[in-house]
Design a protein around this motif. Structure first.
Motif, mmCIF file in Angstrom:
data_model
loop_
_atom_site.group_PDB
_atom_site.id
_atom_site.type_symbol
_atom_site.label_atom_id
_atom_site.label_comp_id
_atom_site.label_asym_id
_atom_site.label_seq_id
_atom_site.Cartn_x
_atom_site.Cartn_y
_atom_site.Cartn_z
ATOM 1 N N TYR A 30 0.824 -1.205 0.000
ATOM 2 C CA TYR A 30 0.000 0.000 0.000
ATOM 3 C C TYR A 30 0.864 1.263 0.000
ATOM 4 O O TYR A 30 0.538 2.248 -0.679
ATOM 5 C CB TYR A 30 -0.932 0.003 1.216
ATOM 6 N N PHE A 31 1.938 1.246 0.788
ATOM 7 C CA PHE A 31 2.787 2.434 0.853
ATOM 8 C C PHE A 31 3.448 2.726 -0.496
ATOM 9 O O PHE A 31 3.465 3.873 -0.960
ATOM 10 C CB PHE A 31 3.854 2.265 1.936
ATOM 11 N N SER B 106 -6.791 1.929 0.772
ATOM 12 C CA SER B 106 -5.460 2.549 0.822
ATOM 13 C C SER B 106 -5.427 3.755 1.748
ATOM 14 O O SER B 106 -4.351 4.169 2.186
ATOM 15 C CB SER B 106 -5.008 2.956 -0.581
ATOM 16 N N TYR B 107 -6.606 4.311 2.090
ATOM 17 C CA TYR B 107 -6.651 5.475 2.985
ATOM 18 C C TYR B 107 -6.369 5.103 4.434
ATOM 19 O O TYR B 107 -6.283 5.980 5.293
ATOM 20 C CB TYR B 107 -8.017 6.166 2.894
ATOM 21 N N ALA C 117 -10.711 14.163 5.903
ATOM 22 C CA ALA C 117 -11.507 15.052 5.058
ATOM 23 C C ALA C 117 -11.128 14.878 3.586
ATOM 24 O O ALA C 117 -11.993 14.921 2.698
ATOM 25 C CB ALA C 117 -11.311 16.501 5.487
ATOM 26 N N TYR C 118 -9.840 14.667 3.341
ATOM 27 C CA TYR C 118 -9.371 14.422 1.980
ATOM 28 C C TYR C 118 -9.976 13.135 1.422
ATOM 29 O O TYR C 118 -10.414 13.081 0.263
ATOM 30 C CB TYR C 118 -7.841 14.339 1.987
ATOM 31 N N GLY C 119 -10.027 12.091 2.240
ATOM 32 C CA GLY C 119 -10.648 10.843 1.819
ATOM 33 C C GLY C 119 -12.135 11.007 1.569
ATOM 34 O O GLY C 119 -12.687 10.451 0.607
ATOM 35 N N TYR C 120 -12.813 11.767 2.415
ATOM 36 C CA TYR C 120 -14.245 12.010 2.229
ATOM 37 C C TYR C 120 -14.497 12.762 0.925
ATOM 38 O O TYR C 120 -15.428 12.439 0.178
ATOM 39 C CB TYR C 120 -14.791 12.809 3.412
ATOM 40 N N TYR C 121 -13.662 13.728 0.636
ATOM 41 C CA TYR C 121 -13.824 14.505 -0.593
ATOM 42 C C TYR C 121 -13.638 13.618 -1.828
ATOM 43 O O TYR C 121 -14.403 13.723 -2.797
ATOM 44 C CB TYR C 121 -12.813 15.654 -0.609
ATOM 45 N N TYR D 245 -3.690 7.737 -4.007
ATOM 46 C CA TYR D 245 -4.690 6.979 -3.255
ATOM 47 C C TYR D 245 -5.841 6.638 -4.202
ATOM 48 O O TYR D 245 -6.708 7.459 -4.476
ATOM 49 C CB TYR D 245 -5.172 7.784 -2.049
ATOM 50 N N GLU D 246 -5.822 5.398 -4.675
ATOM 51 C CA GLU D 246 -6.795 4.966 -5.681
ATOM 52 C C GLU D 246 -7.985 4.234 -5.066
ATOM 53 O O GLU D 246 -9.120 4.424 -5.495
ATOM 54 C CB GLU D 246 -6.121 4.026 -6.674
ATOM 55 N N TYR D 247 -7.714 3.374 -4.097
ATOM 56 C CA TYR D 247 -8.741 2.505 -3.545
ATOM 57 C C TYR D 247 -9.096 2.927 -2.128
ATOM 58 O O TYR D 247 -8.298 3.546 -1.414
ATOM 59 C CB TYR D 247 -8.261 1.051 -3.545
ATOM 60 N N GLU D 248 -10.295 2.545 -1.726
ATOM 61 C CA GLU D 248 -10.790 2.947 -0.414
ATOM 62 C C GLU D 248 -9.886 2.475 0.703
ATOM 63 O O GLU D 248 -9.547 3.243 1.615
ATOM 64 C CB GLU D 248 -12.194 2.380 -0.231
#
Length: 391
Positions: free
Chosen positions: A85-86, A99-100, A270-274, A94-97
């Protein structure tokens, strides 16, 4: 005029040299053992070969059928478990859920610090993996130095600090500090932040502790040191100095510093939510997007890896608990020993103790104690002067 040497200074320099050698030698030994055992047996995890093309068109991953040199293959064989993942996040974003779940400091460091001069010799994935190894092993050496300096500041005993640091360099979990994991970056930032915290350099401390939250999610727990110190200083200002304004000032500053430590982790959520929720149709939105507090990290840990409160306590995990029993027993014994030796401090969380004892830790520094004594002296003098004027 003849200058006399300071034996304590030379002694401290000798210890730092030994710490540096221990950190470097332990990394060389560990990497040699990793290479040796990988030549004897294939790794249990085979995810190193999984390298599909990036979803974006601007970056292309190395196809699986592309011929790689033996050096590149050896480097990429170490990309297993979380390392996938890293490296993938550094290469493709960050492509996949899922990976966050892996915070961005290590991927960003890999992508920024990858030596471009080697791009013609190694594939991009191999280059990123090599950069990750270099970053993490260098970070561990710096973490060992901070560990020693922090131990000196707290224990006031160079010999014990040296022994503790050598044990840190050769600890059983040391492989995580030399692999493509975030432990080394987290360690150097947390230990460095705590060292500056006990040294009174609060702004630098908060900066490093906040950056630790960019490396691992548990970096937000470092705000607990700030909260603990704030409670004690606020209590002292309110009930000993009778200064409400100072107590409020201490509370506000402590809250702002704690917010700074939480901010990187919250910003990444917040970045992941966006990226995962905003602008999507209702039937495309993931379940966590509609939660009252849409916390992506908790959802990923629970949904993909069944991680949650007390979920690890299963009978099948008994071998892992047995492996961890030595260090768990040592930690438990240390807590019990301290509670028995200093019960007043332990059970009162340090509130029921003298300010001189508090000054030995991180609650008050020497300059805080000096200011407190000066303020108390001035206050007593003012009371005497007023009393003398009335008589």
């Amino acid at each position: 005029m003849v200058q006399t040497s300071n034996p304590h200074h030379h002694h401290n320099n000798d210890h730092k040299t030994l710490v540096l050698k221990s950190a470097i030698y332990s990394r060389i030994l560990l990497i040699s053992l990793i290479i040796f055992f990988r030549t004897l047996a294939s790794p249990y995890d085979t995810s190193a070969s999984l390298n599909p093309p990036c979803l974006t068109t601007t970056v292309a991953a190395t196809p699986n059928n592309t011929h790689r040199s033996p050096i590149a293959s050896a480097i990429e064989n170490g990309i297993v478990w979380d390392s996938v993942y890293f490296v993938r996040s550094a290469q493709c974003g960050y492509e996949y859920e899922q990976s966050y779940a892996f915070l961005p400091l290590l991927p960003l460091s890999i992508s920024f610090l990858s030596p471009s001069i080697l791009s013609s010799l190694l594939p991009q994935r191999s280059l990123f993996a090599l950069s990750a190894y270099l970053i993490n092993n260098l970070a561990f050496v710096l973490a060992a130095l901070y560990f020693y300096r922090l131990s000196i500041a707290i224990l006031k005993d160079p010999e014990i600090a040296l022994r503790a640091t050598v044990l840190f360099c050769f600890n059983p979990a040391s492989i995580f500090y030399s692999s493509i994991y975030s432990e080394s970056l987290y360690a150097v930032l947390s230990l460095g932040g705590l060292y500056y915290f006990v040294s009174g350099k609060n702004n630098l401390s908060v900066l490093l502790l906040a950056l630790s939250g960019c490396a691992r999610s548990n970096g937000v727990l470092n705000a607990g040191y700030i909260c603990f110190q704030t409670m004690h200083r606020g209590y002292h200002a309110l009930f000993h100095n009778k200064n409400v304004t100072l107590a409020l000032q201490i509370a506000v500053v402590g809250a702002l510093r704690s917010i700074c430590i939480f901010a990187p982790f919250v910003a990444f959520q917040a970045y992941g939510y966006y990226n995962m929720c905003v602008g999507r149709f209702p039937d495309e939105r993931r379940p966590w997007c509609n939660a009252r507090i849409p916390l992506l990290y908790n959802y990923i840990q629970s949904h993909y890896w069944n991680v949650g409160f007390l979920r690890y306590f299963q009978l099948k995990q008994l071998p892992n608990f047995l492996l961890a029993s030595p260090i768990l027993s040592l930690a438990f014994y240390s807590v019990v020993h301290y509670a028995k030796s200093r019960p007043q401090i332990f059970y009162s969380l340090g509130f029921d103790t003298t300010i001189e004892e508090k000054s030995c830790g991180v609650v008050f520094l020497s300059e805080d104690l000096l200011r407190s004594k000066v303020a108390g002296t001035v206050e007593k003098s003012s009371v005497r002067a007023e009393g003398g004027g009335r008589t």
